[in-house]
Write a protein that holds these residues in place. Structure first.
Motif, short mmCIF file in Angstrom:
data_model
loop_
_atom_site.label_atom_id
_atom_site.label_comp_id
_atom_site.label_asym_id
_atom_site.label_seq_id
_atom_site.Cartn_x
_atom_site.Cartn_y
_atom_site.Cartn_z
N ALA A 189 -55.91 31.10 2.34
CA ALA A 189 -55.22 32.01 3.26
C ALA A 189 -53.71 31.85 3.21
N SER A 190 -53.21 30.89 2.46
CA SER A 190 -51.78 30.60 2.44
C SER A 190 -51.08 31.31 1.29
N ALA A 191 -49.86 31.76 1.56
CA ALA A 191 -49.02 32.33 0.51
C ALA A 191 -48.26 31.25 -0.25
N ALA A 192 -48.25 30.02 0.28
CA ALA A 192 -47.46 28.95 -0.31
C ALA A 192 -47.79 28.66 -1.76
N PRO A 193 -49.07 28.55 -2.15
CA PRO A 193 -49.35 28.28 -3.58
C PRO A 193 -48.82 29.36 -4.51
N TYR A 194 -48.80 30.60 -4.06
CA TYR A 194 -48.29 31.69 -4.89
C TYR A 194 -46.78 31.58 -5.06
N ARG A 195 -46.13 31.07 -4.03
CA ARG A 195 -44.69 30.86 -4.14
C ARG A 195 -44.37 29.69 -5.07
N ALA A 224 -47.67 40.74 -2.41
CA ALA A 224 -48.85 41.35 -1.79
C ALA A 224 -49.27 40.57 -0.55
N ARG A 225 -49.02 39.26 -0.55
CA ARG A 225 -49.39 38.44 0.59
C ARG A 225 -48.33 38.46 1.68
N ASP A 226 -47.12 38.86 1.32
CA ASP A 226 -46.04 38.94 2.31
C ASP A 226 -45.11 40.08 1.92
N PRO A 227 -45.57 41.33 2.09
CA PRO A 227 -44.79 42.48 1.59
C PRO A 227 -43.47 42.71 2.30
N GLU A 228 -43.27 42.08 3.46
CA GLU A 228 -42.03 42.28 4.20
C GLU A 228 -40.95 41.27 3.81
N ASP A 229 -41.26 40.37 2.93
CA ASP A 229 -40.32 39.30 2.59
C ASP A 229 -39.38 39.74 1.47
N TRP A 230 -38.14 40.08 1.79
CA TRP A 230 -37.20 40.54 0.79
C TRP A 230 -36.78 39.42 -0.16
N GLN A 231 -36.98 38.16 0.25
CA GLN A 231 -36.58 37.05 -0.60
C GLN A 231 -37.36 37.03 -1.91
N LEU A 232 -38.59 37.52 -1.89
CA LEU A 232 -39.36 37.56 -3.11
C LEU A 232 -38.79 38.59 -4.09
N PHE A 233 -38.14 39.62 -3.57
CA PHE A 233 -37.43 40.55 -4.44
C PHE A 233 -36.19 39.87 -5.01
N GLU A 234 -35.55 39.05 -4.20
CA GLU A 234 -34.37 38.33 -4.66
C GLU A 234 -34.73 37.38 -5.79
N MET A 235 -35.93 36.81 -5.77
CA MET A 235 -36.32 35.92 -6.85
C MET A 235 -36.34 36.63 -8.20
N GLU A 236 -36.71 37.91 -8.18
CA GLU A 236 -36.66 38.68 -9.42
C GLU A 236 -35.22 38.83 -9.90
N TRP A 237 -34.31 39.04 -8.96
CA TRP A 237 -32.90 39.15 -9.33
C TRP A 237 -32.39 37.84 -9.92
#
Length: 327
Positions: A189-195, A224-237
Motif C-alpha cells: 500500500a506504500s508509494a515509498a518503494p516506488y520512489r 499513479a500512486r500519488d498523482p497530485e505530487d508535482w515533485q515526481l514531475f520534477e524528478m523527470e526534469w
C-alpha cells in the motif's frame, strides 16, 4: 508484522526518503547531500538492530575495544545507545580501522557525541549516531538474502546506503532497485518503494536507452500512486538536466506555458537562466518563485545564493520528499 509496526515502518521509510537531495546542474549526477529531519531519529528509537545471537560477519578489527563498540551499535536499540552515551555508560573508541565511508561517519560521530558537544546539542549526537548505526547495519547485511532479512533491517540497510554515500558507488543503483522490489512485496500500500526505484535511476551516472525507458516507467508507477505530487514531475526534469539539457529547458518552458505562475516551474526557469549566465533573468525567476511559495525555504534560499554568487556556481537543488502525514 502487526498493523501498528507496519505503519511505523512506512512512516520511517517515508521520512528517510525526504532526506535525498539532488543538484539540478549538468555533470552532478550523484546524490549530493542530505537534509536532516529529526522525526527520522525519534521514530528510529522504536527499532532494534541486528540479532544479538548472530555473529558479525565483518572482518576482525585491528583495535580490540572497537569490537565491543561495533556490537553495541549494531544490536542495541538506538534509544539505549543514546541513553548510555548521555549518562556516560558508553564511550566512543579513539580510533577504529574502517572503510573510508564508515571512517568519515565515525569521525563525525566522535565530534557530535563528545562530552562538550553533548552538553550543547544532544540532537546532533542523535543524528550522527543514527546515521552511523545504519551504515553498520548495511555492512552487516551485505551478502545476505533480502528475503531473509526483516523489514526494519531492510529499511536500515537503505538508510545506510543513503547516509554513507554507498548508493553512489558501483552496484549501488542496482541494490536500491532490489530493495525497492522487495519492499513493494512487503508494503504493497506504500508509494515509498516506488520512489526508491526512481531514486535508483537518479543515482546512476549514465542511463542507456533501456534504463531511460525503465526510469520513465518507474516515474509513471510512482505518479499513479500519488498523482497530485508535482515533485515526481520534477524528478523527470532532474534526469533530463543530466542527460539532455536542451530537452530539460524545453520541458520546463512547456510546463510554464500552461502554468505561468507555478513556483516550481519558475524556479527551474531560474536555474536554466542561471546556468546559461543570464543572471538578471535568473534573479527575476527566483524572486517570483519565492513570492508564489514563501513557505518553501528552497526558493528563498536559492534567491539569496543567487544574489551573492556568480553564474556557473551550483546553487539549485531539487528534493524528493514524502507527505508523511498521509500515512
Amino acid at each position: 508484522m502487526n498493523s501498528r509496526t507496519q505503519r511505523q515502518l512506512l512512516l520511517l521509510l517515508m521520512v528517510a526518503l525526504a532526506s535525498v537531495v539532488f543538484m539540478v546542474v549538468q555533470n552532478r549526477r550523484a546524490l549530493q547531500s542530505l537534509k536532516e529531519d529529526q522525526k527520522i531519529y525519534r521514530q528510529a528509537r522504536l527499532y532494534s538492530g541486528r540479532p544479538t545471537n548472530v555473529a558479525a560477519t565483518l572482518p576482525t578489527q585491528r583495535f580490540a575495544n572497537c569490537s565491543s563498540f561495533f556490537e553495541q551499535v549494531e544490536t542495541l536499540p538506538l534509544e539505549s545507545l543514546l541513553f548510555d552515551l548521555r549518562e556516560g555508560r558508553m564511550s566512543l573508541p579513539a580510533n577504529c580501522e574502517q572503510d573510508p565511508l564508515s571512517a568519515k561517519m565515525f569521525t563525525n560521530l566522535q565530534q557530535k557525541c563528545s562530552p562538550d558537544s553533548l552538553a550543547q546539542s544532544f540532537a546532533d549526537c542523535e543524528t550522527a549516531l543514527f546515521q552511523y548505526r545504519t551504515r553498520r547495519i548495511q555492512l552487516w547485511t551485505q551478502g545476505q538474502s533480502l528475503q531473509e532479512l526483516s523489514t526494519d533491517l531492510l529499511i536500515q540497510r537503505f538508510y545506510g546506503m543513503l547516509f554513507s554515500g554507498a548508493a553512489n558507488e558501483a552496484g549501488g543503483a542496482e541494490e536500491l532497485r532490489s530493495l525497492s522490489e522487495e519492499l513493494k512485496k512487503r508494503l504493497p500500500a506504500s508509494a515509498a518503494p516506488y520512489r526508491i526505484e526512481v531514486v535508483s535511476y537518479l543515482a546512476e551516472p549514465d542511463l542507456d536507452a533501456e534504463k531511460q525507458l525503465a526510469f520513465q516507467n518507474a516515474l509513471r508507477e510512482a505518479r499513479a500512486r500519488d498523482p497530485e505530487d508535482w515533485q515526481l514531475f520534477e524528478m523527470e526534469w532532474v534526469q533530463l538536466a543530466q542527460s539532455n539539457p536542451e530537452a530539460y529547458a524545453a520541458r520546463v518552458q512547456e510546463f510554464l506555458a500552461s502554468q505561468p505562475n507555478s513556483p516550481i516551474g519558475l524556479y527551474h526557469a531560474g536555474c536554466i537562466a542561471w546556468k546559461s549566465g543570464n543572471q538578471q533573468a535568473a534573479l527575476e525567476s527566483f524572486q517570483r518563485a519565492s513570492e508564489q511559495a514563501p513557505q518553501d525555504p528552497r526558493f528563498s534560499s536559492t534567491l539569496q545564493k543567487s544574489q551573492s554568487s556568480k553564474p556557473g556556481e551550483s546553487i539549485c537543488t531539487s528534493s524528493l520528499s514524502f507527505q508523511f502525514e498521509d500515512f
